[in-house]
Design a protein around this motif. Sequence first.
Motif, mmCIF file in Angstrom:
data_model
loop_
_atom_site.group_PDB
_atom_site.id
_atom_site.type_symbol
_atom_site.label_atom_id
_atom_site.label_comp_id
_atom_site.label_asym_id
_atom_site.label_seq_id
_atom_site.Cartn_x
_atom_site.Cartn_y
_atom_site.Cartn_z
ATOM 1 N N THR A 199 -51.213 -24.280 2.549
ATOM 2 C CA THR A 199 -50.232 -25.091 1.829
ATOM 3 C C THR A 199 -50.868 -25.601 0.547
ATOM 4 N N VAL A 200 -50.079 -25.633 -0.518
ATOM 5 C CA VAL A 200 -50.534 -26.169 -1.803
ATOM 6 C C VAL A 200 -49.896 -27.538 -1.998
ATOM 7 N N MET A 201 -50.723 -28.530 -2.319
ATOM 8 C CA MET A 201 -50.233 -29.895 -2.529
ATOM 9 C C MET A 201 -50.172 -30.216 -4.027
ATOM 10 N N ILE A 202 -49.118 -30.927 -4.424
ATOM 11 C CA ILE A 202 -49.037 -31.487 -5.768
ATOM 12 C C ILE A 202 -48.739 -32.974 -5.629
ATOM 13 N N ILE A 203 -49.680 -33.802 -6.030
ATOM 14 C CA ILE A 203 -49.465 -35.250 -6.056
ATOM 15 C C ILE A 203 -49.169 -35.611 -7.505
ATOM 16 N N GLY A 204 -47.925 -35.908 -7.794
ATOM 17 C CA GLY A 204 -47.493 -36.148 -9.161
ATOM 18 C C GLY A 204 -47.815 -37.548 -9.652
ATOM 19 N N SER A 205 -46.874 -38.139 -10.366
ATOM 20 C CA SER A 205 -47.089 -39.425 -11.021
ATOM 21 C C SER A 205 -45.896 -40.335 -10.780
ATOM 22 N N THR A 206 -46.147 -41.633 -10.873
ATOM 23 C CA THR A 206 -45.049 -42.596 -10.785
ATOM 24 C C THR A 206 -44.274 -42.672 -12.096
ATOM 25 N N GLU A 207 -44.728 -41.928 -13.122
ATOM 26 C CA GLU A 207 -44.017 -41.886 -14.399
ATOM 27 C C GLU A 207 -43.033 -40.723 -14.403
ATOM 28 N N ALA B 122 -55.421 -29.069 -6.294
ATOM 29 C CA ALA B 122 -56.395 -28.659 -7.303
ATOM 30 C C ALA B 122 -56.033 -29.267 -8.654
ATOM 31 N N GLY B 123 -56.981 -30.000 -9.232
ATOM 32 C CA GLY B 123 -56.747 -30.578 -10.550
ATOM 33 C C GLY B 123 -57.090 -32.046 -10.594
ATOM 34 N N ALA B 124 -56.977 -32.604 -11.792
ATOM 35 C CA ALA B 124 -57.337 -34.002 -12.011
ATOM 36 C C ALA B 124 -56.481 -34.943 -11.162
ATOM 37 N N PHE B 125 -57.122 -36.011 -10.681
ATOM 38 C CA PHE B 125 -56.409 -37.081 -9.985
ATOM 39 C C PHE B 125 -55.976 -38.093 -11.039
ATOM 40 N N LEU B 126 -54.674 -38.284 -11.177
ATOM 41 C CA LEU B 126 -54.120 -39.023 -12.301
ATOM 42 C C LEU B 126 -54.117 -40.535 -12.073
ATOM 43 N N PRO B 127 -54.209 -41.315 -13.151
ATOM 44 C CA PRO B 127 -54.195 -42.778 -13.025
ATOM 45 C C PRO B 127 -52.948 -43.306 -12.338
ATOM 46 N N ASN B 128 -51.815 -42.626 -12.527
ATOM 47 C CA ASN B 128 -50.562 -43.098 -11.931
ATOM 48 C C ASN B 128 -50.160 -42.313 -10.683
ATOM 49 N N VAL C 158 -41.163 -34.779 -1.940
ATOM 50 C CA VAL C 158 -40.875 -36.218 -1.841
ATOM 51 C C VAL C 158 -40.478 -36.715 -3.222
ATOM 52 N N ARG C 159 -39.435 -37.528 -3.286
ATOM 53 C CA ARG C 159 -38.938 -38.067 -4.545
ATOM 54 C C ARG C 159 -39.242 -39.564 -4.609
ATOM 55 N N PHE C 160 -40.101 -39.931 -5.539
ATOM 56 C CA PHE C 160 -40.475 -41.333 -5.697
ATOM 57 C C PHE C 160 -39.444 -42.062 -6.540
ATOM 58 N N ASP C 161 -38.897 -43.141 -5.980
ATOM 59 C CA ASP C 161 -37.949 -43.984 -6.698
ATOM 60 C C ASP C 161 -38.576 -45.376 -6.821
ATOM 61 N N PRO C 162 -38.864 -45.832 -8.037
ATOM 62 C CA PRO C 162 -39.580 -47.107 -8.201
ATOM 63 C C PRO C 162 -38.823 -48.333 -7.688
ATOM 64 N N VAL C 163 -37.512 -48.225 -7.478
ATOM 65 C CA VAL C 163 -36.751 -49.388 -6.997
ATOM 66 C C VAL C 163 -36.834 -49.521 -5.479
ATOM 67 N N GLU C 164 -37.326 -48.490 -4.807
ATOM 68 C CA GLU C 164 -37.418 -48.541 -3.352
ATOM 69 C C GLU C 164 -38.739 -49.167 -2.909
ATOM 70 N N VAL C 165 -38.727 -49.763 -1.742
ATOM 71 C CA VAL C 165 -39.933 -50.392 -1.208
ATOM 72 C C VAL C 165 -40.878 -49.316 -0.673
ATOM 73 N N ARG C 166 -42.136 -49.689 -0.526
ATOM 74 C CA ARG C 166 -43.154 -48.728 -0.076
ATOM 75 C C ARG C 166 -42.806 -48.121 1.284
ATOM 76 N N SER D 17 -45.038 -31.468 -2.219
ATOM 77 C CA SER D 17 -45.148 -32.141 -3.515
ATOM 78 C C SER D 17 -44.483 -33.509 -3.503
ATOM 79 N N VAL D 18 -44.892 -34.317 -4.474
ATOM 80 C CA VAL D 18 -44.245 -35.610 -4.696
ATOM 81 C C VAL D 18 -44.203 -35.868 -6.196
ATOM 82 N N PHE D 19 -43.018 -36.250 -6.683
ATOM 83 C CA PHE D 19 -42.808 -36.553 -8.095
ATOM 84 C C PHE D 19 -41.866 -37.746 -8.216
#
Length: 433
Positions: free
Chosen positions: A327-335, A247-253, A377-385, A355-357
């Motif tokens: 279940t409640v989902m949170i799709i965070g940001s790559t920032e 629930a909430g805005a889908f963010l650019p990142n 889920v923990r997003f690490d920008p140095v890791e591959v997709r 969740s993912v942040f």
Amino acid sequence: MKKVLIIYPHWHPANLAGVHRPRLIGNFLKDFGWTPRILTVQEEYFEETPDHDFNRTFSSNFEVTRVKALKTFKPRLIGDIGLRAFYSLCKKAKEIIESEKIDFIWLPIPSFYNSLLGRLIYEKTKVPYGIDYIDPWVRDITNQTGVRAQLSQSVARALEPIAVKKASLISGVSTPYYEPVLKKNFPEFYNKDNELLSETLNSKSGKKIVHVSMPYGFDPNDHEVILPQVKFPWKNDPKDQKNWIYAGAFLPNSHTLLSAFFEAIANLRKKGLWNEKIKLWFVGTGAYPAKSITAYAEEFELQDIVTEKRDRYPFLQVLNFLSAANTVMIIGSTEKHYTASKTFQALLSKKPVFSVFHTESSAVKVMEDCKADEYTVRFDPVEVRKTLVEQFEEKLLNRLNATSWNPDLEVLNKFSAKESARKLVDAMEKVLE
């Protein structure tokens, strides 16, 4: 009691995310000896659908004055209510200061143009002001290539230094939201070892300036309001269906994260490991310009289990949705600065949170402290997709095979709106020492 003039163009019955910042903190300011004095705009000038139930979440502590604004016309050249009401807000603020004892002015942004009021009013009255960063003004627009976004950021880079120049307080939902402002405009905040000080002397005003971070927090009373006739997005679906809701805005990142999330679900379906009774609901995602959630679902052949409803829902309805979901989902940001204020609402729903942040987001620490990160889920920008997708698969399997959900919600007390109000009061009183 001391009195803080909070200038924010939106107020109830507009249930925009930004309204929650002054509402949540303002609900508790009197506990710490401060009266919240609100200056806002008359509701007939709001473009948003009114949510009259939202008024039930506001304490009786607010003294509210509303002003007129310019109306929107077709073509819609100026939509930002901070611009449409700028002159009226500035004029009325000066009148209030002339007739009442105002100790401090606090201006949450966006509307970003709201911040300029602090500087203008200070020059006339010398009442100290603070700017609160709900969102960064100068920000990453990698996923927004339109001329409008580029122009908006050019304006931001020009106006932000003017707005903050003589501020006495810079606050925000987390330090990374506003630290770039300090680095660009207040080098005096840093010692010879480049360490960030908590307070210093503003070289432009000659007055003390402090900074403080405090999350949106939460008011536990919000979750006590049950709407008896609420209509759920899944109201006509089978009773054994398991509803996961975002629930909430889908963010650019958020695009990278959502794409990997859907790819992981598609992989599990191919392996026969997905529970086909699960349906994913994305509600209140807004009129964002980039690739839609629906389009991503089609790309990964998930359109039979994914539903997106872009229209905003009233705040209390959303809380009721969360409590009724599986279940409640949170799709965070790559920032890494993204904190996700919705984290608290998700946890307080008492339903499992997937969740993912960004791995350095403060939201990850919240989930860890509450022992609620089993599905994070923990997003690490140095890791591959591929690594990100595999991590999604692992956390999804954890959720699919889970038998219990017992987070430690007592830990959340240090993130409450009452605690955020205390931090704001401490900062304002440092300025007034």
